[in-house]
Design a protein around this motif. Structure first.
Motif, PDB file in Angstrom:
ATOM      1  N   LEU A 141      33.718  40.348  46.595  1.00 13.71           N
ATOM      2  CA  LEU A 141      35.251  40.627  46.497  1.00 13.71           C
ATOM      3  C   LEU A 141      36.117  40.340  47.340  1.00 13.71           C
ATOM      4  N   ARG A 168      34.128  41.887  35.883  1.00 16.36           N
ATOM      5  CA  ARG A 168      32.717  42.590  36.447  1.00 16.36           C
ATOM      6  C   ARG A 168      31.646  42.846  35.331  1.00 16.36           C
ATOM      7  N   PHE A 209      36.438  36.775  47.329  1.00 20.82           N
ATOM      8  CA  PHE A 209      37.362  36.664  45.947  1.00 20.82           C
ATOM      9  C   PHE A 209      38.966  36.531  46.562  1.00 20.82           C
ATOM     10  N   ASP A 210      39.083  37.685  47.250  1.00 24.12           N
ATOM     11  CA  ASP A 210      40.523  38.089  47.533  1.00 24.12           C
ATOM     12  C   ASP A 210      40.912  37.197  48.564  1.00 24.12           C
ATOM     13  N   LYS A 234      40.083  34.249  36.855  1.00 25.49           N
ATOM     14  CA  LYS A 234      39.753  33.451  38.249  1.00 25.49           C
ATOM     15  C   LYS A 234      38.484  33.440  38.536  1.00 25.49           C
ATOM     16  N   GLU A 253      38.762  43.683  36.670  1.00 22.70           N
ATOM     17  CA  GLU A 253      39.423  43.962  37.993  1.00 22.70           C
ATOM     18  C   GLU A 253      40.407  43.148  38.525  1.00 22.70           C
ATOM     19  N   ARG A 254      41.059  43.315  39.609  1.00 27.65           N
ATOM     20  CA  ARG A 254      42.206  42.603  40.167  1.00 27.65           C
ATOM     21  C   ARG A 254      43.411  42.393  39.265  1.00 27.65           C
ATOM     22  N   ASP A 255      43.841  43.160  38.440  1.00 24.03           N
ATOM     23  CA  ASP A 255      44.823  42.887  37.334  1.00 24.03           C
ATOM     24  C   ASP A 255      44.234  41.902  36.277  1.00 24.03           C
ATOM     25  N   ALA A 296      41.548  34.305  44.607  1.00 20.17           N
ATOM     26  CA  ALA A 296      42.508  35.327  44.077  1.00 20.17           C
ATOM     27  C   ALA A 296      43.748  34.332  44.150  1.00 20.17           C
ATOM     28  N   ARG A 297      44.020  33.690  45.364  1.00 17.86           N
ATOM     29  CA  ARG A 297      45.363  33.295  45.770  1.00 17.86           C
ATOM     30  C   ARG A 297      45.417  31.871  44.969  1.00 17.86           C
ATOM     31  N   ALA A 354      42.111  39.442  36.861  1.00 19.39           N
ATOM     32  CA  ALA A 354      41.677  38.163  37.631  1.00 19.39           C
ATOM     33  C   ALA A 354      40.279  37.983  37.766  1.00 19.39           C
ATOM     34  N   LEU A 355      39.502  39.178  37.577  1.00 22.70           N
ATOM     35  CA  LEU A 355      38.298  39.286  37.779  1.00 22.70           C
ATOM     36  C   LEU A 355      37.522  39.874  36.796  1.00 22.70           C
TER      37      LEU A 355
END
Length: 256
Positions: A187, A18, A190-191, A51, A11-13, A195-196, A15-16
């Protein structure tokens, strides 16, 4: 062919990662589940784009715990070796492992959750280590819970066998956040956080934060595993408690 006990999704391109315990309602932490989790983490830890990992579950409960049958004297050494290798891999994992849980999170299930980085729980969550009720103790939790909530609170969970609710777990610092949708809360964390950030810098930051923890858990877990196998499992009451549970009868303790 049996259904998989764990599902994986990027997920998240990418980066995560699951990981979802996929054998409800119990989601037992047995040999198959332990192997699936370990293999997934081994495959993920070298991914330069990753990440964080999110560990959640299908069904109303995170996990009822480990397989009691695998705790019997003829199987427990192999079971503990596999579980403790997974616990150490999670504690030393180079990126945050976020754990989202609902319902029962007991025994080996709570040990796995505690090996993650941050826990997010629904209001209905119940977290506990009931092993003492079966005449045994929780080796990994004996190492992880004092690190997370201090010796006194850890002893309360380990010696009583009684679970606590999500609100109490948050008060003790075991749970990061209580939310109606714990996966969404994880999530969101994370976001707005990991994620940053640079994936390589996250690895260094987490390594720095957990460096001494990894070594303490590694050393204590080896000692506690030996105490379990060479001490506890040589007693009559440990075998009696496990057998009584499987036979669905009250245990008869003799103190030896």
């Amino acid at each position: 062919m049996s259904a998989p006990c764990l599902t994986l999704g990027a997920e998240r391109d990418g980066a995560l990662l699951r990981l979802t315990l996929a054998r409800p309602k119990a989601n037992l932490i047995d040999a198959a589940m332990i192997a699936a989790l370990d293999q997934a983490l081994v495959a993920a830890e070298g991914d330069p784009a990753l990440k964080a990992v999110l560990l959640d579950h299908e069904g109303p409960h995170f996990s009822f715990g480990a397989s009691v049958a695998e705790h019997l004297p003829d199987q427990c050494a192999a079971m503990l070796a596999g579980l403790h290798a997974l616990i150490l891999r999670m504690v030393a994992f180079p990126l945050p492992i976020l754990v989202a849980l609902r319902g029962q999170c007991l025994g080996g299930g709570l040990e796995v959750a505690c090996a993650g980085t941050l826990l997010f729980a629904a209001p209905d969550a119940r977290l506990g280590q009931p092993e003492i009720q079966l005449g045994v103790f929780a080796p990994a939790a004996s190492c992880l819970l004092p690190e997370r909530i201090g010796p006194a609170a850890a002893a309360g969970l380990l010696l009583s066998g009684q679970p606590i609710d999500a609100a109490e777990a948050a008060r003790l610092g075991l749970v990061q956040q209580v939310a109606d949708d714990p996966a969404a809360a994880a999530l969101a964390w994370f976001d707005h956080g990991a994620a940053r950030h640079s994936p390589s810098s996250l690895r260094f930051a987490l390594r720095a934060a957990r460096l001494d923890l990894v070594e303490r858990v590694r050393a204590k877990l080896a000692a506690v595993e030996a105490l379990y196998l060479d001490g506890l499992m040589a007693t009559r009451d440990a075998a009696e408690g496990l057998t009584a549970f499987l036979d669905k009868r009250p245990a008869v303790w003799e103190g030896r």
